[in-house]
Motif scaffolding. Structure first.
Motif, mmCIF file in Angstrom:
data_model
loop_
_atom_site.group_PDB
_atom_site.id
_atom_site.type_symbol
_atom_site.label_atom_id
_atom_site.label_comp_id
_atom_site.label_asym_id
_atom_site.label_seq_id
_atom_site.Cartn_x
_atom_site.Cartn_y
_atom_site.Cartn_z
ATOM 1 N N ALA A 1 0.839 -1.207 0.000
ATOM 2 C CA ALA A 1 0.000 0.000 0.000
ATOM 3 C C ALA A 1 0.873 1.255 0.000
ATOM 4 C CB ALA A 1 -0.927 -0.002 1.206
ATOM 5 N N THR A 2 1.945 1.246 0.767
ATOM 6 C CA THR A 2 2.862 2.383 0.797
ATOM 7 C C THR A 2 3.536 2.566 -0.548
ATOM 8 O OG1 THR A 2 3.252 2.039 3.160
ATOM 9 C CG2 THR A 2 4.870 3.358 1.964
ATOM 10 N N PHE A 3 3.995 1.493 -1.134
ATOM 11 C CA PHE A 3 4.676 1.541 -2.427
ATOM 12 C C PHE A 3 3.756 2.074 -3.519
ATOM 13 C CE2 PHE A 3 6.157 -0.494 -6.381
ATOM 14 C CZ PHE A 3 7.429 0.063 -6.436
ATOM 15 N N ILE A 4 2.524 1.589 -3.569
ATOM 16 C CA ILE A 4 1.558 2.051 -4.570
ATOM 17 C C ILE A 4 1.250 3.532 -4.354
ATOM 18 C CG2 ILE A 4 -0.836 1.823 -5.384
ATOM 19 C CD1 ILE A 4 1.025 -0.382 -6.378
ATOM 20 N N SER A 5 1.105 3.940 -3.106
ATOM 21 C CA SER A 5 0.838 5.356 -2.812
ATOM 22 C C SER A 5 1.986 6.240 -3.278
ATOM 23 C CB SER A 5 0.609 5.560 -1.316
ATOM 24 O OG SER A 5 -0.472 4.799 -0.867
#
Length: 119
Positions: free
Chosen positions: A86-90
């Protein structure tokens, strides 16, 4: 300073012809929407602001990830993977929506320009 002179200055300060074409495409897109025509110089100032905003958002996203990992200790490896994903996609959204490469170059171009005018 007209666009041709500004284009030469940008090429001297690390921008590639591909970067300048992308900047011209951004300007044309704004003109098609009915906005007042921008110049490369005014777009550089806008990109400088995007640099601040983009890195602030990246800092907030990473801080949320760290706080989440510390305060809500994951029970298994799957939760860690989900938080990381989720952090990477954000971060990808932030860096893709605001052209961070151009923003970075514009920030340092304008910073060098301001430093020269102060001395």
């Amino acid at each position: 300073m007209n666009n041709d002179e500004m284009e030469e200055k940008l090429l001297e300060h690390g921008f590639t012809p591909k970067n300048i074409e992308h900047m011209k495409k951004i300007i044309r897109r704004g003109v098609e929407d009915g906005d007042v025509e921008e110049t490369l110089f005014s777009l550089a100032h806008i990109l400088k602001q995007r640099f601040y905003n983009g890195y602030f958002l990246a800092f907030v996203i990473i801080a949320v990830f760290i706080v989440n990992m510390v305060l809500q200790v994951p029970q298994d490896f799957t939760e860690v993977v989900v938080y990381f994903f989720a952090t990477f996609i954000s971060l990808l959204f932030v860096f893709h929506l605001g052209p961070m490469n151009l923003s970075y170059k514009s920030y340092f171009f304008l910073k060098k320009r301001e430093d020269r005018t102060k001395t």
